[in-house]
Design a protein around this motif. Structure first.
Motif, short mmCIF file in Angstrom:
data_model
loop_
_atom_site.label_atom_id
_atom_site.label_comp_id
_atom_site.label_asym_id
_atom_site.label_seq_id
_atom_site.Cartn_x
_atom_site.Cartn_y
_atom_site.Cartn_z
N ASN A 129 0.81 -1.22 0.00
CA ASN A 129 0.00 0.00 0.00
C ASN A 129 0.84 1.27 0.00
OD1 ASN A 129 -2.59 -1.04 -0.18
ND2 ASN A 129 -2.77 -1.36 2.03
N ARG A 132 1.50 3.05 -3.29
CA ARG A 132 0.49 3.93 -3.89
C ARG A 132 0.89 5.39 -3.70
NH1 ARG A 132 -4.78 2.39 -0.94
NH2 ARG A 132 -5.62 4.07 -2.24
N ALA A 135 3.19 6.46 -6.43
CA ALA A 135 2.45 6.79 -7.65
C ALA A 135 1.83 8.18 -7.54
CB ALA A 135 1.37 5.73 -7.90
N ASN A 136 1.24 8.48 -6.37
CA ASN A 136 0.58 9.78 -6.19
C ASN A 136 1.58 10.94 -6.17
OD1 ASN A 136 -2.00 8.66 -6.06
ND2 ASN A 136 -1.80 8.23 -3.87
N PHE A 160 -3.16 -4.79 -6.20
CA PHE A 160 -2.49 -3.49 -6.06
C PHE A 160 -2.79 -2.61 -7.27
CE2 PHE A 160 1.31 -0.99 -7.17
CZ PHE A 160 1.38 -0.14 -6.08
N LEU A 161 -2.80 -3.19 -8.46
CA LEU A 161 -3.09 -2.41 -9.67
C LEU A 161 -4.46 -1.76 -9.59
CD1 LEU A 161 -1.84 -4.78 -12.54
CD2 LEU A 161 -0.72 -2.71 -11.70
N ARG A 163 -5.88 -0.47 -7.20
CA ARG A 163 -5.91 0.68 -6.29
C ARG A 163 -5.06 1.86 -6.79
NH1 ARG A 163 -5.58 -3.72 -2.60
NH2 ARG A 163 -3.36 -3.40 -2.24
N LEU A 164 -4.49 1.73 -8.00
CA LEU A 164 -3.71 2.83 -8.55
C LEU A 164 -4.64 3.97 -9.00
CD1 LEU A 164 -0.99 1.06 -10.74
CD2 LEU A 164 -0.63 2.35 -8.62
N TRP A 168 -3.17 5.31 -15.23
CA TRP A 168 -1.98 4.47 -15.29
C TRP A 168 -2.12 3.41 -16.37
CZ3 TRP A 168 2.70 3.95 -12.44
CH2 TRP A 168 2.94 5.02 -11.57
N ARG A 192 3.61 7.22 -15.57
CA ARG A 192 2.44 6.49 -15.09
C ARG A 192 2.28 5.15 -15.80
NH1 ARG A 192 1.41 11.61 -15.59
NH2 ARG A 192 0.43 11.36 -17.63
N VAL A 194 3.18 0.97 -15.39
CA VAL A 194 3.62 -0.19 -14.61
C VAL A 194 4.29 -1.16 -15.56
CG1 VAL A 194 2.88 -2.20 -13.26
CG2 VAL A 194 1.81 0.03 -12.88
N LEU A 232 6.43 2.35 -12.11
CA LEU A 232 6.52 1.27 -11.12
C LEU A 232 6.89 -0.02 -11.85
CD1 LEU A 232 3.36 1.93 -8.90
CD2 LEU A 232 5.75 2.38 -8.32
#
Length: 629
Positions: A129, A132, A135-136, A160-161, A163-164, A168, A192, A194, A232
């Motif tokens: 978590n 994240r 990413a933000n 996890f993806l 919750r991006l 992205w 942005r 993955v 990421l």
């Protein structure tokens, strides 16, 4: 801008442009077709060096400043690449396309179930978590989950993806091959994004050393480039692969995975995923209301819910109950993989090896179609998951029928230690690919099986030039020095000067008067280091004449040669001459008072005649040392 330069240069023929680039010291070397596509093609050119080189030539022809043109084109190329990033939107991605295993099927009367059971959050998910926030906040990172097969790594990343933040993309490099896709398109990764490296050993471990290092270097460069972030990189690895990639080698051993170790352990972040769920996590699964999770919580042994959900228990029950012929195929596959064969295992090779593993009465009871029935048993699905063996539909060597082990057996099978019968080696010589023959030849050498190592190496050497080095070394081990010399001469005649040091060793061993000239040639070709190490080996073997010849040949390029000469003088009781050599070595970069015998012995440990063992030279401590007055 390129087309404008082309017009202002008088629209020269592409052959002339390519020729001017070839005659100049420019970063690229495009063909005529590449020049044509760079100037007139609708797409962004794939090679920045080629594009910049075309711009330099056209700028010179049209009166522009070439350096300014190259700088502008380079910036435009990067901007164009970043405007068309690779990958697809994260929203709506198929979890099974990402590698999430299909769950077991159950008989139930509650209506249709979702494709995946409800997600039970575990320790690695709470740890994930925090990324994240990366990413933000616009930060790039590499995140690796390390765990056994079917431990839940891929499902954790898939959740996890979800919750991006919006916007992205995900890029999974796999076409035409995983390493090739990564090498060719890493430059197109934009902000942005993955990068999905599920089973990251395909990128960082399995390829040849140069390819794996280039992929690793590209990832490191990407993570450091703020213009392309946030990015990421999500990777999964088995524990034994992680250990191989991150372990620090012993002194004197080659450090093949230095780049990978730095990326994974220092630059990146990692978390170990346990096989088993905790008690409170099992309780959540039992209370989820999903019959698959409820069944797994009740039936899974040792808390291994994800393994149960993906059908591993049925798979292993089938493994233990396999009839003799099917069991022979599986054990043969496990043995070949343990010896270093690639995942693609030819069916003909497995059949021949499997027969050798059966008892005489089992062989006598086989039907004519035994192999067909055995492969049918091994490839049958277990509750929707792949069987014990999986048919490979593409990438088969020379069109052969090829199978691979189930991933779970890949991990556990390496601990099976069936004896390696002679037919294993002979069958590989007939059916394995040249690269696999070479890998198995190394395994046979490690086991001391020189005849089979020679058989495999001779077969592989017909297609793989580098196999000739092993062939020559095996000839030396077998005492066939004349044949070893012939092979090394072939290697040298092909332009590979690494054959020179062992040729020098052979010449010394047989008393060839040409050894001195060959040693001088080896030093000029850049192998002075190997000569000096060999000199220490001959000194330890009480052959001062050979040691002196090698040290004198190497000392012009490697000052340790003077140290060896000094040690030889010490051995002969000539302290004054010894100190002269040590002082000369000091003037060329080693400590002025030379080096002690213990120091040199430590730094050249493992040196021996015929073999140049590469080591890293480390300067001695700058404490006062001396030999004589």
């Amino acid at each position: 801008m390129l087309y404008r330069l082309y017009i202002e240069a008088g629209a020269p023929p592409v052959a002339r442009i390519a020729g001017l680039i070839a005659d100049d010291d420019l970063p690229g070397m495009p063909s005529k077709d590449s020049v044509h596509r760079i100037i007139g093609g609708p797409d962004v050119p794939p090679s920045q060096p080629d594009t910049v080189s075309v711009a330099a030539v056209l700028a010179r022809e049209s009166g522009w400043n070439p350096e300014e043109a190259m700088t502008r084109i380079r910036a435009l190329w990067v901007a164009a690449q970043l405007s068309a990033p690779v990958g697809e939107a994260v929203e709506g991605l198929d979890p099974f396309a990402l590698g999430v295993s299909r769950p077991v099927s159950v008989v139930q009367n509650v209506g249709p179930l979702p494709e995946l059971p409800p997600f039970v959050e575990r320790d690695q998910d709470r740890w994930l978590n925090e990324f994240r926030h990366f990413a933000n906040n616009g930060r790039s990172a590499m995140v690796t989950l390390v765990g056994g097969s079917a431990s839940g790594k891929t499902r954790s990343f898939q959740e996890f993806l979800l919750r991006l933040p919006p916007g992205w993309r995900l890029w999974h490099p796999y076409d035409p091959t995983r390493p090739q896709a990564a090498l060719e398109h890493m430059d197109q990764v934009g902000p942005r994004t993955v990068i999905w490296l599920d089973d990251a050993h395909h990128y960082l471990y399995d390829p040849d050393a140069q390819t794996a290092e280039r992929i690793t270097a590209q990832i490191r460069t990407l993570l450091r480039d703020p213009r392309r972030g946030p990015v990421l990189v999500l990777a999964t690895l088995w524990p034994h692969i992680w250990e191989s990639l991150t372990a620090v080698p012993q002194p004197g051993q080659p450090d093949r995975y230095a780049q990978q170790r730095e990326l994974l352990s220092t630059i990146g972040h990692h978390h170990f995923v346990p096989k088993a769920f905790l008690a409170e996590e099992i309780d959540k699964a039992a209370g989820s209301g999903d019959p698959r999770l409820v069944l797994a919580a009740r039936k899974a042994r040792g808390g291994e819910l994800t393994q149960f959900l993906t059908g591993i228990p049925d798979l292993m029950a089938r493994y233990r109950a396999a009839p003799p012929a099917a069991a022979g195929l599986i054990r043969a596959a496990e043995t070949y993989r343990r010896l270093g064969h690639s995942t693609a295992l030819p069916a003909a090779m497995l059949k021949e090896a499997a027969l050798e593993l059966l008892a005489d009465h089992e062989v006598g009871a086989l039907a004519d179609d035994w192999a067909q029935e055995a492969f049918r048993y091994c490839t049958a699905l277990c509750r929707g998951v792949p069987g014990l063996l999986v048919r490979v539909r593409n990438g088969s060597p020379e069109g052969q029928e090829v199978y691979k082990l189930n991933e779970y057996l890949e991990e556990t099978g390496r601990f099976v230690s069936d004896p390696v019968h002679e037919v294993f080696w002979k069958s590989a010589a007939s059916h394995a690919s040249s690269q696999d023959q070479l890998a198995l030849a190394h395994a046979a050498e490690r086991q001391g099986n020189l005849p089979q190592a020679l058989l495999l190496t001779e077969t592989a050497a017909a297609a793989i030039p580098e196999a000739r080095h092993l062939l020559a070394r095996l000839r030396v081990q077998g005492g066939d020095l004349r044949e070893a010399q012939r092979v090394y001469l072939e290697i040298y005649d092909s332009g590979d000067t690494t054959a020179l040091p062992p040729l020098v060793g052979l010449a010394l061993f047989v008393g060839d008067p040409d050894a001195s000239r060959m040693a001088a040639e080896a030093a000029k070709a850049g192998h002075a280091n190997e000569l000096v190490i060999m000199a220490m080996g001959y000194r330890e073997a009480n052959d001062p004449v050979a040691a002196r010849l090698l040290a004198q040949a190497g000392m012009a390029e490697d000052p340790r040669g003077y140290c060896v000469l000094g040690l030889l003088e010490l051995d002969a009781g000539n302290a004054d001459l010894a100190n002269e050599h040590f002082r000369t070595a000091g003037q060329l970069g080693l400590p002025p008072m030379g080096i002690t015998t213990a120091d040199v012995d430590l730094l050249t440990r493992g040196a021996r005649p015929f073999g140049a063992v590469p080591i890293r030279w480390e300067e001695p401590d700058k404490r006062q040392r001396g030999h004589g007055s």
